[in-house]
Design an enzyme around this catalytic site. Sequence first.
Site, short mmCIF file in Angstrom:
data_model
loop_
_atom_site.label_atom_id
_atom_site.label_comp_id
_atom_site.label_asym_id
_atom_site.label_seq_id
_atom_site.Cartn_x
_atom_site.Cartn_y
_atom_site.Cartn_z
N TYR A 98 0.83 -1.20 0.00
CA TYR A 98 0.00 0.00 0.00
C TYR A 98 0.87 1.25 0.00
O TYR A 98 0.55 2.24 -0.67
CB TYR A 98 -0.95 0.00 1.21
CG TYR A 98 -2.07 -0.99 1.05
CD1 TYR A 98 -3.25 -0.62 0.42
CD2 TYR A 98 -1.95 -2.30 1.51
CE1 TYR A 98 -4.29 -1.53 0.27
CE2 TYR A 98 -2.97 -3.21 1.36
CZ TYR A 98 -4.14 -2.82 0.73
OH TYR A 98 -5.16 -3.73 0.57
N ASN A 122 -12.43 0.39 -5.75
CA ASN A 122 -12.18 0.12 -7.16
C ASN A 122 -13.34 -0.71 -7.73
O ASN A 122 -13.53 -1.84 -7.33
CB ASN A 122 -10.86 -0.64 -7.31
CG ASN A 122 -10.64 -1.17 -8.71
OD1 ASN A 122 -11.10 -0.61 -9.69
ND2 ASN A 122 -9.91 -2.29 -8.80
N CYS A 130 -6.37 -4.38 -8.25
CA CYS A 130 -6.22 -4.05 -6.83
C CYS A 130 -5.83 -5.28 -6.02
O CYS A 130 -5.30 -5.16 -4.91
CB CYS A 130 -7.49 -3.41 -6.30
SG CYS A 130 -8.99 -4.36 -6.55
N HIS A 131 -6.03 -6.47 -6.59
CA HIS A 131 -5.64 -7.70 -5.89
C HIS A 131 -4.11 -7.81 -5.76
O HIS A 131 -3.62 -8.59 -4.97
CB HIS A 131 -6.20 -8.94 -6.59
CG HIS A 131 -5.76 -9.08 -8.01
ND1 HIS A 131 -6.38 -8.42 -9.06
CD2 HIS A 131 -4.76 -9.82 -8.56
CE1 HIS A 131 -5.78 -8.75 -10.19
NE2 HIS A 131 -4.79 -9.59 -9.91
N GLU A 157 -1.96 -15.77 -11.23
CA GLU A 157 -0.90 -15.02 -11.89
C GLU A 157 0.49 -15.56 -11.58
O GLU A 157 1.44 -15.26 -12.31
CB GLU A 157 -0.97 -13.55 -11.48
CG GLU A 157 -2.21 -12.86 -12.00
CD GLU A 157 -2.26 -11.38 -11.70
OE1 GLU A 157 -1.25 -10.82 -11.22
OE2 GLU A 157 -3.32 -10.77 -11.95
#
Length: 165
Positions: A98, A122, A130-131, A157
């Site tokens: 963050y 979001n 945002c993940h 991912e």
Amino acid sequence: MTRYTTMDSPLGALLLVADEEGRLNAVLAPGTKGQPSRPDPGWTEDPAPFAAAVEQLTAYFSGDLKEFDLPLAPQGSDFRQRVWDALDDIPYGSTVSYGQLTAAAGQPPSAVRAVAAAIGTNPLLVIRPCHRVVGADNSLTGFAAGLDAKRRLLELESPQDALFG
């Protein structure tokens, strides 16, 4: 006129919402906090404007797409838009804290909570990643669709890594 469609995904049925020009306003997973869980009665169901979004999301979930190229029109303040734009720069398969995203959004370190709140609103889950934002200690924190969904997206991912198992 607001249009919508739904599509199946590993996160459940996604709700896709677009404006009259076909630009995405929202991609929402079941149970997304602070967002509608079903279409507004005034919206029009119309899958046609979502063909490219459905195709790209399907490719992403199958591991064949790493970057989205879609017209977007999320609704939010200038501050939120700056934060959401900074999300687009987080590479596929990577994570940032963050604090790092706060700096990338051009904000002072004291704004980290405001940035985290903007991330939490979001409306374009998956599309605006945002993940990929994690705690400073690499812990999974905050995701409007829940931490299990966040974990699934990060594992998708980075399947070779057992980062969050």
